[in-house]
Design an enzyme around this catalytic site. Structure first.
Site, PDB file in Angstrom:
ATOM      1  N   SER A   1       0.862  -1.142   0.050  1.00 33.59           N
ATOM      2  CA  SER A   1      -0.138   0.044  -0.030  1.00 33.59           C
ATOM      3  C   SER A   1       0.934   1.378  -0.072  1.00 33.59           C
ATOM      4  CB  SER A   1      -1.026   0.188   1.203  1.00 33.59           C
ATOM      5  OG  SER A   1      -0.083  -0.245   2.457  1.00 33.59           O
TER       6      SER A   1
ATOM      7  N   HIS B   1      -1.979  -8.760   1.637  1.00 34.60           N
ATOM      8  CA  HIS B   1      -1.691  -7.462   2.317  1.00 34.60           C
ATOM      9  C   HIS B   1      -2.746  -7.196   3.625  1.00 34.60           C
ATOM     10  CE1 HIS B   1       0.190  -3.829   3.612  1.00 34.60           C
ATOM     11  NE2 HIS B   1      -0.246  -3.030   2.561  1.00 34.60           N
TER      12      HIS B   1
ATOM     13  N   HIS C   1       7.900 -11.367   9.464  1.00 34.59           N
ATOM     14  CA  HIS C   1       7.548 -10.053   9.146  1.00 34.59           C
ATOM     15  C   HIS C   1       8.838  -9.641   8.072  1.00 34.59           C
ATOM     16  CE1 HIS C   1       7.991  -5.543   9.168  1.00 34.59           C
ATOM     17  NE2 HIS C   1       6.811  -5.489   9.632  1.00 34.59           N
TER      18      HIS C   1
ATOM     19  N   ARG D   1       4.096  -3.111  17.807  1.00 44.07           N
ATOM     20  CA  ARG D   1       2.787  -2.779  17.633  1.00 44.07           C
ATOM     21  C   ARG D   1       2.087  -4.176  18.235  1.00 44.07           C
ATOM     22  NH1 ARG D   1       2.749  -1.669  11.340  1.00 44.07           N
ATOM     23  NH2 ARG D   1       4.044  -4.039  11.506  1.00 44.07           N
TER      24      ARG D   1
ATOM     25  N   ASP E   1      -0.487  -7.895  12.782  1.00 45.81           N
ATOM     26  CA  ASP E   1      -1.854  -8.630  12.593  1.00 45.81           C
ATOM     27  C   ASP E   1      -2.257  -9.553  13.775  1.00 45.81           C
ATOM     28  OD1 ASP E   1      -2.432  -7.001  10.379  1.00 45.81           O
ATOM     29  OD2 ASP E   1      -0.602  -8.141   9.331  1.00 45.81           O
TER      30      ASP E   1
END
Length: 293
Positions: free
Chosen positions: A129, A159, A206, A215, A261
């Site tokens: 993105s 994604h 990742h 995060r 995620d």
């Protein structure tokens, strides 16, 4: 707040689309419809000096960021709440107002939305993105067109759908193991079974990080401070404990640690935001802050 008024034609365009339209298609459509408001496109057409491009791009970026929560909430209410819409509350901040317009007034949901909007900002060029936004912007396409390109990339299953896939995997795990809170040993066996079937453990690994995603850690802190107990979130904690050693032992995985995620869908689900197809729209609203900057 002054920039946040969305022109009527944007809602009209969304309303013309079939009820079955995916939330991300609605989101991209709305961003394109907003392009009529681009001050950069108008200035460029008039032949503005190249040195002044940044000023006009800045105005577009700020205007779009201000309007996206209204657009996202409109999509949510249109898709899942019988098109009963909620007007913005200008006493609230940007993220809390999004929760309010979606229909969630509990303070902790607003607190979660602030966290969610902060941790999904990422603007580095390596992800689809961000790269797509930068790429299209390099052609001097205005911020609306550039961001729409990024959102088309975010809509791809490899994604922006990652947090949905994590949640579906956990739900399947829970169901396969009897529906209650499983033991760590049961989770270990389920992870090994997943790998043996040639599948991945979603939410782990990742492209850049080689340790636990900060995060993910921020979401863990949120869970411990404001929720205390939730079966799905507890399973997330157990997976975090048992998955890395198993993944590492395969010798094929560069990063056996969780990414952002691995936790985000569980937190949204806890507060009753069960509409998994909508999660990517929230992701997109947040990403606007990063890629527009």
């Amino acid at each position: 707040q002054k920039r946040s008024v969305v022109p009527k034609h944007v809602f009209d365009v969304m309303d013309k689309l079939p009820e079955s339209t995916h939330p991300m298609t609605l989101f991209c459509t709305a961003v394109l419809a907003l392009q009529t408001e681009s001050v950069f496109a108008k200035a460029y057409a008039k032949g503005v000096n190249k040195k002044d491009y940044c000023d006009y791009v800045y105005e577009d970026a700020m205007n779009m960021i201000a309007r996206l929560p209204r657009v996202a909430a409109y999509i949510y209410r249109k898709k899942y709440k019988n098109s009963v819409h909620i007007e913005p509350d200008h006493k609230l901040d940007w993220a809390a107002n999004l929760a309010h317009m979606m229909g969630y007034e509990e303070f902790d949901v607003k607190r979660l939305m602030r966290l969610y909007m902060t941790i999904h900002v990422d603007h580095e060029g390596g992800n689809v993105s961000a790269h797509a936004t930068h790429l299209v912007g390099s052609a001097l396409s205005d911020p609306y067109l550039s961001f729409c390109a990024g959102m088309a990339g975010l809509a791809g299953p490899l994604h922006g759908l990652a947090n949905q896939e994590v949640l579906h995997w956990i739900m399947d795990l829970k169901e396969n193991l009897g529906g209650g809170l499983p033991t760590e040993q049961q989770i270990e066996e389920y992870i090994k079974k997943t790998l043996a079937e040639g599948k991945v453990v979603p939410g782990y690994g990742h492209a850049v990080l080689r340790k636990t995603d900060p995060r993910f850690a921020a979401q863990q802190d949120f869970y411990r401070n404001y929720i205390k107990h939730d079966d799905i979130c507890e399973i997330v904690q157990m997976i975090y404990k048992v998955a890395p050693p198993i993944l590492e032992s395969t010798g094929k995985i560069k990063n056996p640690w969780p990414n952002v995620d691995a936790h985000s869908g569980a937190l949204l689900t806890h507060f009753g935001i069960h509409e998994h197809d909508f999660y990517t729209v929230l992701f997109g609203v947040s990403r606007a802050l990063g890629v527009m900057a």
